[in-house]
Design a protein around this motif. Structure first.
Motif, PDB file in Angstrom:
ATOM      1  N   GLY A  30       0.704  -1.006   0.080  1.00 45.60           N
ATOM      2  CA  GLY A  30       0.075  -0.159   0.035  1.00 45.60           C
ATOM      3  C   GLY A  30       0.774   1.458  -0.083  1.00 45.60           C
ATOM      4  N   VAL A  31       2.233   1.295   0.228  1.00 51.66           N
ATOM      5  CA  VAL A  31       2.943   2.220  -0.022  1.00 51.66           C
ATOM      6  C   VAL A  31       3.577   2.536  -1.229  1.00 51.66           C
ATOM      7  N   PRO A  32       3.112   3.618  -1.915  1.00 56.74           N
ATOM      8  CA  PRO A  32       3.952   3.746  -3.194  1.00 56.74           C
ATOM      9  C   PRO A  32       5.133   4.230  -3.463  1.00 56.74           C
ATOM     10  N   LEU A  33       5.735   3.958  -4.317  1.00 57.37           N
ATOM     11  CA  LEU A  33       7.107   4.550  -4.756  1.00 57.37           C
ATOM     12  C   LEU A  33       6.643   5.503  -5.899  1.00 57.37           C
ATOM     13  N   GLU A  34       7.003   6.582  -5.957  1.00 60.04           N
ATOM     14  CA  GLU A  34       6.901   7.811  -7.205  1.00 60.04           C
ATOM     15  C   GLU A  34       8.214   8.269  -7.835  1.00 60.04           C
ATOM     16  N   MET A  35       8.010   8.011  -8.997  1.00 60.81           N
ATOM     17  CA  MET A  35       9.359   8.385  -9.951  1.00 60.81           C
ATOM     18  C   MET A  35       8.939   9.248 -10.975  1.00 60.81           C
ATOM     19  N   MET A  36       9.975  10.223 -10.682  1.00 59.53           N
ATOM     20  CA  MET A  36       9.876  11.337 -11.711  1.00 59.53           C
ATOM     21  C   MET A  36      11.231  11.527 -12.344  1.00 59.53           C
ATOM     22  N   GLU A  37      11.454  11.264 -13.726  1.00 62.74           N
ATOM     23  CA  GLU A  37      12.801  11.548 -14.292  1.00 62.74           C
ATOM     24  C   GLU A  37      13.870  10.545 -13.904  1.00 62.74           C
ATOM     25  N   GLY A  38      13.217   9.248 -13.392  1.00 64.96           N
ATOM     26  CA  GLY A  38      14.310   8.398 -12.901  1.00 64.96           C
ATOM     27  C   GLY A  38      14.618   8.388 -11.284  1.00 64.96           C
ATOM     28  N   LYS A  39      14.133   9.589 -10.747  1.00 59.56           N
ATOM     29  CA  LYS A  39      14.218   9.783  -9.347  1.00 59.56           C
ATOM     30  C   LYS A  39      13.158   9.040  -8.690  1.00 59.56           C
ATOM     31  N   VAL A  40      13.260   8.609  -7.570  1.00 61.19           N
ATOM     32  CA  VAL A  40      12.186   7.823  -6.675  1.00 61.19           C
ATOM     33  C   VAL A  40      12.163   8.150  -5.249  1.00 61.19           C
ATOM     34  N   GLU A  41      11.047   8.612  -5.002  1.00 57.16           N
ATOM     35  CA  GLU A  41      10.573   9.030  -3.506  1.00 57.16           C
ATOM     36  C   GLU A  41       9.620   8.142  -3.109  1.00 57.16           C
ATOM     37  N   VAL A  42       9.136   8.025  -1.672  1.00 54.51           N
ATOM     38  CA  VAL A  42       8.163   7.382  -0.991  1.00 54.51           C
ATOM     39  C   VAL A  42       6.845   8.206  -1.081  1.00 54.51           C
ATOM     40  N   GLY A  43       5.807   7.757  -1.558  1.00 57.16           N
ATOM     41  CA  GLY A  43       4.667   8.500  -1.638  1.00 57.16           C
ATOM     42  C   GLY A  43       3.540   8.209  -0.417  1.00 57.16           C
ATOM     43  N   LYS A  44       2.435   8.888  -0.248  1.00 55.76           N
ATOM     44  CA  LYS A  44       1.391   8.646   0.604  1.00 55.76           C
ATOM     45  C   LYS A  44       0.566   7.556   0.452  1.00 55.76           C
ATOM     46  N   PRO A  45       0.480   6.553   1.433  1.00 54.96           N
ATOM     47  CA  PRO A  45       0.028   5.062   1.399  1.00 54.96           C
ATOM     48  C   PRO A  45      -1.646   5.323   0.811  1.00 54.96           C
ATOM     49  N   VAL A  46      -1.893   4.036   0.302  1.00 54.21           N
ATOM     50  CA  VAL A  46      -3.167   3.898  -0.271  1.00 54.21           C
ATOM     51  C   VAL A  46      -3.712   2.678   0.599  1.00 54.21           C
ATOM     52  N   PRO A  47      -5.266   2.569   0.355  1.00 53.12           N
ATOM     53  CA  PRO A  47      -5.653   1.524   1.076  1.00 53.12           C
ATOM     54  C   PRO A  47      -5.095   0.373   0.685  1.00 53.12           C
ATOM     55  N   SER A  48      -4.898  -0.773   1.716  1.00 51.69           N
ATOM     56  CA  SER A  48      -4.282  -2.152   1.282  1.00 51.69           C
ATOM     57  C   SER A  48      -4.840  -3.048   2.453  1.00 51.69           C
ATOM     58  N   GLY A  49      -4.521  -4.316   2.272  1.00 57.50           N
ATOM     59  CA  GLY A  49      -4.839  -5.245   3.222  1.00 57.50           C
ATOM     60  C   GLY A  49      -5.331  -6.774   2.631  1.00 57.50           C
ATOM     61  N   ARG A  50      -6.142  -7.298   3.115  1.00 50.62           N
ATOM     62  CA  ARG A  50      -6.483  -8.706   2.586  1.00 50.62           C
ATOM     63  C   ARG A  50      -8.099  -8.785   2.623  1.00 50.62           C
ATOM     64  N   ILE A  51      -8.408  -9.542   1.486  1.00 52.64           N
ATOM     65  CA  ILE A  51     -10.142 -10.155   1.494  1.00 52.64           C
ATOM     66  C   ILE A  51     -10.011 -11.438   1.616  1.00 52.64           C
ATOM     67  N   LEU A  52     -10.737 -11.915   2.471  1.00 52.29           N
ATOM     68  CA  LEU A  52     -10.988 -13.308   2.729  1.00 52.29           C
ATOM     69  C   LEU A  52     -12.022 -14.055   1.900  1.00 52.29           C
ATOM     70  N   ILE A  53     -11.805 -15.200   1.204  1.00 48.22           N
ATOM     71  CA  ILE A  53     -12.559 -15.900   0.363  1.00 48.22           C
ATOM     72  C   ILE A  53     -12.994 -17.002   1.185  1.00 48.22           C
ATOM     73  N   ASP A  54     -14.270 -17.060   1.401  1.00 48.91           N
ATOM     74  CA  ASP A  54     -15.019 -18.371   2.032  1.00 48.91           C
ATOM     75  C   ASP A  54     -16.062 -18.877   1.311  1.00 48.91           C
ATOM     76  N   GLY A  55     -15.812 -20.037   0.568  1.00 46.54           N
ATOM     77  CA  GLY A  55     -16.655 -20.735  -0.481  1.00 46.54           C
ATOM     78  C   GLY A  55     -17.085 -19.589  -1.367  1.00 46.54           C
ATOM     79  N   SER A  56     -18.412 -19.083  -1.394  1.00 43.67           N
ATOM     80  CA  SER A  56     -18.825 -18.204  -2.494  1.00 43.67           C
ATOM     81  C   SER A  56     -18.923 -16.887  -1.808  1.00 43.67           C
ATOM     82  N   LEU A  57     -18.443 -16.815  -0.553  1.00 45.08           N
ATOM     83  CA  LEU A  57     -18.471 -15.334   0.287  1.00 45.08           C
ATOM     84  C   LEU A  57     -17.286 -14.833  -0.038  1.00 45.08           C
TER      85      LEU A  57
END
Length: 561
Positions: free
Chosen positions: A425-452
């Protein structure tokens, strides 16, 4: 009057964002977002097996909240290879948004089979190693790598802001089976051209040296076959087509027929043979129903179940519940794999059951019957030396693996400020080859139980855990509808808590307590069914904890008469 000329300003260019949504601090559910110019491509869409705490859960996939927020931007999913931790989330992703799928022939063959099981159709675009193609603002190149599955590729992605290479899963194998050697020349050329960011497989970084070549396993198979007059059963990952080929080669050399068992094994063999990745003469293959018609020294059985999966063919053999194969003393079982972290107990259980049946069991600690598909430390060092990345992000590994891989990059000359240890969920942002850490986006996990999908949350898992540890207790109260008096003694039913026939004194004491609790309630309390349930549940919970030091789940039912 002079006319002032206004210059048209170009809108500021946005960075290319690289956002791992899975695969960091874990082995599994690999998925990486590449976002540029209001367009998104995904590299891989993987799942992972649930751990022991996720009771009843079938599959875990990455959280798709960020993708759902930006669904209009998504242009394609690009695949590095066909293992479940890289393709397993695809059916669930495609239920939310339909996009084209790009991959090599074998990878798309496996995805197509999986989508048919879910009754989902998708546009698939076949590419091969060496192909260069564009998807929106992204220029993409596939580079051939070695792995424990055919058609694995690294993915080179270029935009106006720079270049990123994602290795996918890989190893450096100088004697692979039915596949070329990893394209070291192209990787070196990319390094000479200049690579801005490398995302590299970290699975085996904590193991020194080089990974065993797949070809070496074939020599071990030949040696084991030569010394045996028994039936030989080989358990392997179904997707390891090279391993299946080596087993078939050894069988032909020693005049044995090959049979396949396990649904995934049969499906993969069919796809691999149709695409030409598996070359076995038809006369060498027999149906699993025919194995008992041949002498033991003329049979090899390839099976699933190398990870001790409960319903797999090998586990059913060990339990003597397999429909066609009954294990007997003298049989040889070769476990041609190593346990995935978390599966060790299941694998040991199967090994023990087989030994109890008098079966000879050969596994990777006894002989070279398995070669990992992941690069060890020196191969990872070679990749860094060839590509010479300006920035480095270790992926595909638990935190200790990522940390060791980051240290290796530092040793290879990558600047400390350009080595990134981030979370999903933490982005790396690239501008002209230079990389910096960006603002996090939603992340995590989804649980699949049968058809749920995603409906199994913390509360449900907590209830399942309580049921598994302390069991269930049901209290049944029969009460007069008008005067709210008990009509007869309460009933108590136990499931997984105590054995009723051996705990009559305890249950009778609990019934007496419930009778007194209800009788002593104030009229205002008795007028509210929910109050009756709450007070009896609390009293019963305290009583059983004092007596047993356990807290079963308690359900209270009131029958109005």
């Amino acid at each position: 009057m002079s006319r002032t000329r206004t210059s048209r300003r170009r809108p500021p260019r946005k960075p290319m964002r690289i956002i791992p949504l899975g695969g960091l601090k874990e082995i599994g559910k690999n998925m990486t977002v590449y976002e540029y110019n209001e367009e998104i491509i995904l590299v891989d869409a993987g799942s992972e097996f649930p751990d022991d705490e996720l009771l009843g859960v079938d599959v875990v996939i990455p959280d798709t909240a960020y993708l759902e927020e930006n669904a209009h931007k998504i242009k394609a999913i690009i695949y590095t290879h066909g293992h479940e931790d890289h393709i397993g989330a695809t059916p669930y992703i495609l239920r939310k948004f339909q996009v084209p799928l790009y991959g090599t022939p074998f990878t798309l063959g496996l995805i197509e089979r999986r989508l048919k099981e879910h009754n989902i159709k998708a546009k698939m675009i076949t590419k091969k190693a060496g192909d260069v193609f564009t998807v929106g603002a992204f220029t993409i190149e596939f580079i051939h790598v070695n792995h424990s599955i055919p058609d694995a590729v690294a993915v080179l992605i270029r935009t106006e802001q720079g270049s990123v290479l994602q290795t996918g899963d890989f190893k450096v194998d100088f004697s692979p089976v039915n596949t070329p050697i990893i394209d070291l020349a192209r990787l070196g050329a990319i390094g000479n051209e200049g690579l801005d960011l490398l995302l590299s497989d970290s699975t085996n970084v904590m193991h020194s040296g080089y990974t065993l070549s797949e070809g070496s396993v074939g020599a071990t198979f030949n040696e084991l076959f030569r010394g045996s007059d028994s039936r030989i059963i080989i358990a392997s990952f179904a997707s390891n087509v090279s391993r299946i080929q080596l087993a078939a080669n050894a069988a032909r050399l020693h005049q044995r027929k090959v049979a396949f068992t396990g649904r995934s094994m049969n499906n993969v063999v069919r796809i691999a043979m149709d695409l030409g990745y598996l070359k076995i003469p038809p006369e060498d293959i027999i149906d699993i129903n025919e194995v008992n018609q041949y002498p033991d020294n003329e049979i090899v059985i390839m099976t699933t179940g190398s990870q001790g999966e409960p319903m797999s063919a090998l586990t059913r053999m060990a339990d003597n519940t397999h429909a066609q194969v009954q294990m007997k003393s003298g049989d040889m079982v070769i476990l041609s794999s190593s346990p995935i972290p978390g599966n060790e107990k299941s694998v040991i259980s199967v090994i023990n059951k087989l030994f109890e049946l008098g079966v000879e069991v050969i596994y990777h600690e006894l002989a070279d019957v398995h070669a990992s598909g992941h690069a060890k430390r020196e191969e990872l060092r070679l990749m860094l030396a060839l590509l010479k990345p300006r920035n480095f992000l270790p992926v595909h590994g638990e935190y200790a693996m990522l940390r060791h891989h980051a240290d290796l990059a530092l040793q290879m000359g990558v600047s400390p400020k350009n080595v990134f240890l981030i979370e999903n969920g933490v982005p790396l942002e690239m501008m002209e080859g230079k990389v910096e850490v960006g603002k996090p986006v939603p992340s995590g996990r989804i649980l699949i139980d049968g058809s749920l999908i995603g409906d199994v949350g913390t509360a449900v898992l907590r209830d399942r855990k309580q049921l598994s540890e302390d069991g269930l207790l049901m209290l049944i109260l029969r009460m007069d509808k008008d005067n709210r008096q008990l009509l007869k003694e309460p009933d108590i039913i136990s499931r997984g808590f105590v054995y009723m026939k051996e705990s009559t004194e305890l249950i009778d004491e609990a019934k007496n307590l419930m009778t007194k609790t209800v009788t002593d309630m104030k009229p205002a309390t008795k007028s509210d069914w929910s109050q009756i349930k709450q007070q009896t549940r609390n009293q019963l919970s305290r009583f059983f904890y004092e007596k047993t030091k356990r807290r079963p789940m308690i359900l209270v039912f009131i029958l109005e008469v």
